[in-house]
Motif scaffolding. Sequence first.
Motif, PDB file in Angstrom:
ATOM      1  N   UNK A   1       0.949  -1.219   0.166  1.00  0.00           N
ATOM      2  CA  UNK A   1      -0.117  -0.068  -0.030  1.00  0.00           C
ATOM      3  C   UNK A   1       0.946   1.286  -0.177  1.00  0.00           C
ATOM      4  N   UNK A   2       0.618   2.053  -0.956  1.00  0.00           N
ATOM      5  CA  UNK A   2       1.261   3.520  -0.993  1.00  0.00           C
ATOM      6  C   UNK A   2       1.021   4.264   0.267  1.00  0.00           C
ATOM      7  N   UNK A   3       1.913   4.760   0.916  1.00  0.00           N
ATOM      8  CA  UNK A   3       1.743   5.741   1.853  1.00  0.00           C
ATOM      9  C   UNK A   3       1.488   7.142   1.363  1.00  0.00           C
ATOM     10  N   UNK A   4       1.347   7.390   0.047  1.00  0.00           N
ATOM     11  CA  UNK A   4       0.878   8.647  -0.702  1.00  0.00           C
ATOM     12  C   UNK A   4      -0.491   8.541  -0.776  1.00  0.00           C
ATOM     13  N   UNK A   5      -0.867   7.631  -1.554  1.00  0.00           N
ATOM     14  CA  UNK A   5      -2.360   7.328  -1.782  1.00  0.00           C
ATOM     15  C   UNK A   5      -3.176   6.659  -0.941  1.00  0.00           C
TER      16      UNK A   5
END
Length: 108
Positions: free
Chosen positions: A23-27
């Motif tokens: 999982x992207x920490x940005x999105x």
Amino acid sequence: FFDWPFSQSLAQIKLAAPKIPFISSVTGDWITDAQATDINYWAKQIVSPVAFRKGALTVGQLQNVLMIEVGPRQVLSGLCLQNLADKQDIRYSQVMAKPGELNSEMSV
């Protein structure tokens, strides 16, 4: 972002699509192959706020979740459990002893 020293360093590395989804920490959503191989994504990632709640909710869509806490305290698992309070099929395990504990093996 490409003018940053970090981005210039990444330009020397061949980025590849992940073999293990994460999982992207940005999105807060599953990272795409395009994001994972984009130098600008990684440059943005180091200065962007972490989308923790959205990421926790993304994890919450999975069934029979086992979270593994790698640090000595229950910080991440505690935050995830707060965000997923209604989820019944979630468990967590610690792999490090709490400070002051001699036994490093923790049970689920």
